[in-house]
Design an enzyme around this catalytic site. Structure first.
Site, PDB file in Angstrom:
ATOM      1  N   ASP A  72       4.990 -73.413  -8.317  1.00 57.29           N
ATOM      2  CA  ASP A  72       5.177 -74.036  -9.630  1.00 57.29           C
ATOM      3  C   ASP A  72       4.874 -75.527  -9.489  1.00 57.29           C
ATOM      4  OD1 ASP A  72       6.193 -71.470 -10.082  1.00 57.29           O
ATOM      5  OD2 ASP A  72       7.810 -72.170 -11.384  1.00 57.29           O
ATOM      6  N   LYS A 118       3.720 -73.186 -17.764  1.00 60.81           N
ATOM      7  CA  LYS A 118       5.181 -73.254 -17.835  1.00 60.81           C
ATOM      8  C   LYS A 118       5.578 -74.489 -18.631  1.00 60.81           C
ATOM      9  CE  LYS A 118       9.052 -73.854 -14.525  1.00 60.81           C
ATOM     10  NZ  LYS A 118       9.403 -73.826 -13.073  1.00 60.81           N
ATOM     11  N   LYS A 175       5.620 -69.141 -19.111  1.00 61.03           N
ATOM     12  CA  LYS A 175       6.987 -69.269 -18.591  1.00 61.03           C
ATOM     13  C   LYS A 175       7.733 -70.378 -19.308  1.00 61.03           C
ATOM     14  CE  LYS A 175       9.627 -70.215 -14.348  1.00 61.03           C
ATOM     15  NZ  LYS A 175       9.557 -70.382 -12.874  1.00 61.03           N
TER      16      LYS A 175
END
Length: 259
Positions: A101, A165, A201
């Site tokens: 991430d 995300k 996300k």
């Protein structure tokens, strides 16, 4: 399209959770607890998301589990030392991380330095070989402007993100339905030309089944009811798991955990 019940939302959400501990005071004992919580009588979460220093420990704890190990790089500031971010990524993968991430350098992006952000994402992407995956954190609560969120989503996808995300969970405003709608629309718009799936996300501040239900319903509406799976949708959360289990088991949830 029939409306899902709270229990149905909870059952759907369980396998989509990236069970997260990115607290500054996280300890090895906390990682043991996180790993133990990742598998439940009702199924397992998608992944645990932890700091890089705990990856090796998590690999040992989850060696017989389908739960994936996600970690963060360039976190949470979204800095501009691309070589260092690439080194962080390589080290995390060597230690056993399944998912990276990456916080994109969102301040540079906001300053109009789109090319810098593109280059950093692309350089990180180069060192991530399948089946490992790249999630790019846009920090939408800082970008704020819908046009910037749209452009950042396009940029991350164009440079190879497997997921986009919303947030680190470390700023004042994290996941919102407004940002989610923009990001999902970009995923839908770019899907045909990319010829590859890109996931979404939402992360930061999602603690209740009702909140997760709203995101699931939005994704169903925009992407179709068969789109959501752990390969295309994750919740970045800590306290959400307690709420989900409480709903599935028909008991009240008293957790006050935050992201």
């Amino acid at each position: 399209m029939s409306e899902m019940t709270m229990k149905q939302a909870a059952e759907r959400a369980l396998g989509l959770i990236d069970l997260t501990n990115l607290n500054d005071d996280c300890t090895p004992a906390d990682i043991e607890t996180l790993a133990a919580r990742s598998s439940t009588p009702h199924g397992h979460v998608a992944a645990i998301c932890i700091y890089p220093r705990f990856i090796k420990q998590a690999v040992g704890l989850l060696k017989d589990s389908p739960v994936r190990i996600a970690t963060v790089v360039n976190f949470p500031e979204g800095g501009e030392d691309t070589r260092d971010v690439v080194r962080q990524t390589e080290a995390a993968l060597a230690d056993g991380a399944d998912e990276i991430d990456l916080v994109m350098p969102y301040r540079a992006f906001m300053d109009g330095r789109r090319g810098f952000a593109e280059t950093q994402i692309a350089e990180v992407r180069k060192v991530i070989a399948e089946p490992a995956q790249l999630k790019v954190i846009l920090e939408t609560g800082e970008l704020k402007d819908p046009r910037l969120i749209h452009l950042a989503s396009e940029t991350a996808i164009a440079q190879g993100a497997d997921f986009i995300k919303t947030s680190t969970g470390k700023v004042a405003e994290n996941a919102t339905l407004e940002a989610a709608e923009i990001m999902l629309n970009v995923i839908r718009e770019t899907g045909i030309e990319n010829h590859r799936p890109v996931g979404f996300k939402p992360a930061g501040g999602i603690r209740t089944v009702a909140e997760s239900q709203a995101y699931l319903a939005l994704a169903d509406k925009l992407m179709g009811q068969n789109w959501i799976s752990s390969a295309t949708f994750r919740f970045g959360a800590s306290g959400l798991l307690d709420a989900v289990l409480a709903e599935i088991e028909g008991r009240s949830n008293v957790s006050t955990e935050s992201y």
